[in-house]
Enzyme design. Sequence first.
Site, PDB file in Angstrom:
ATOM      1  N   CYS A   1      -6.639 -44.752  97.878  1.00 48.76           N
ATOM      2  CA  CYS A   1      -7.102 -43.413  98.227  1.00 48.76           C
ATOM      3  C   CYS A   1      -7.157 -42.568  96.959  1.00 48.76           C
ATOM      4  O   CYS A   1      -6.183 -42.517  96.201  1.00 48.76           O
ATOM      5  CB  CYS A   1      -6.153 -42.794  99.249  1.00 48.76           C
ATOM      6  SG  CYS A   1      -6.539 -41.084  99.663  1.00 48.76           S
TER       7      CYS A   1
ATOM      8  N   CYS B   1      -4.252 -39.634  97.284  1.00 48.86           N
ATOM      9  CA  CYS B   1      -2.799 -39.854  97.261  1.00 48.86           C
ATOM     10  C   CYS B   1      -2.375 -41.214  96.717  1.00 48.86           C
ATOM     11  O   CYS B   1      -1.190 -41.467  96.559  1.00 48.86           O
ATOM     12  CB  CYS B   1      -2.213 -39.652  98.651  1.00 48.86           C
ATOM     13  SG  CYS B   1      -2.662 -40.939  99.843  1.00 48.86           S
TER      14      CYS B   1
ATOM     15  N   CYS C   1      -7.343 -41.784 105.523  1.00 48.74           N
ATOM     16  CA  CYS C   1      -6.087 -42.229 104.925  1.00 48.74           C
ATOM     17  C   CYS C   1      -4.945 -41.758 105.823  1.00 48.74           C
ATOM     18  O   CYS C   1      -4.880 -40.585 106.199  1.00 48.74           O
ATOM     19  CB  CYS C   1      -5.939 -41.641 103.526  1.00 48.74           C
ATOM     20  SG  CYS C   1      -4.335 -41.985 102.763  1.00 48.74           S
TER      21      CYS C   1
ATOM     22  N   CYS D   1      -2.622 -38.938 103.829  1.00 49.70           N
ATOM     23  CA  CYS D   1      -3.072 -37.590 103.451  1.00 49.70           C
ATOM     24  C   CYS D   1      -4.281 -37.100 104.241  1.00 49.70           C
ATOM     25  O   CYS D   1      -4.788 -36.012 103.970  1.00 49.70           O
ATOM     26  CB  CYS D   1      -3.361 -37.529 101.956  1.00 49.70           C
ATOM     27  SG  CYS D   1      -4.872 -38.403 101.455  1.00 49.70           S
TER      28      CYS D   1
ATOM     29  N   CYS E   1     -17.219 -49.129 106.007  1.00 46.88           N
ATOM     30  CA  CYS E   1     -18.246 -48.596 105.116  1.00 46.88           C
ATOM     31  C   CYS E   1     -17.668 -47.347 104.449  1.00 46.88           C
ATOM     32  O   CYS E   1     -17.559 -46.293 105.075  1.00 46.88           O
ATOM     33  CB  CYS E   1     -19.489 -48.279 105.943  1.00 46.88           C
ATOM     34  SG  CYS E   1     -20.911 -47.811 104.969  1.00 46.88           S
TER      35      CYS E   1
END
Length: 151
Positions: A64, A67, A113, A116, A136
Amino acid sequence: MKDRIPIFSVAKNRVEMVERIELSDDEWREILDPEAFRVARKAGTEPPFTGKYHDLHDDGIYRCICCGTDLFDSETKFDSGTGWPSFYDVVSEHNIKLREDRSLGMVRCEVLCARCDAHLGHVFDDGPRPTGKRYCMNSAALKFIPRDQIG
């Protein structure tokens, strides 16, 4: 006290309890470049074939951008022909959240995510075996880490 959630760490090969990350838009703007903020924090979508990872074939992990949570392994990446990085599996179901997205007159499944709430992209049921899934993703929401630098 912030909520603690289970997140899988590729480097440690185990699930750990970590604090959720909750920042204001102003705090995210200080951390992210404008495109990453637009995509990850405001549920934007980068144009196809423009992201830096759609044609990357290196060995490693995609995290991510907000984070650093481990999300996808390059071993599950495939060329979907869509112009966005596509994966048939996640590193762990702990690390993502799914929610219904009814924007743009469609019903899709948004991928976020788990730590976060960054918008990553969408998942579809038209991927290859063994999962039949196509995650995707937007390159702007990801950070690639070569396998020999995971730690």
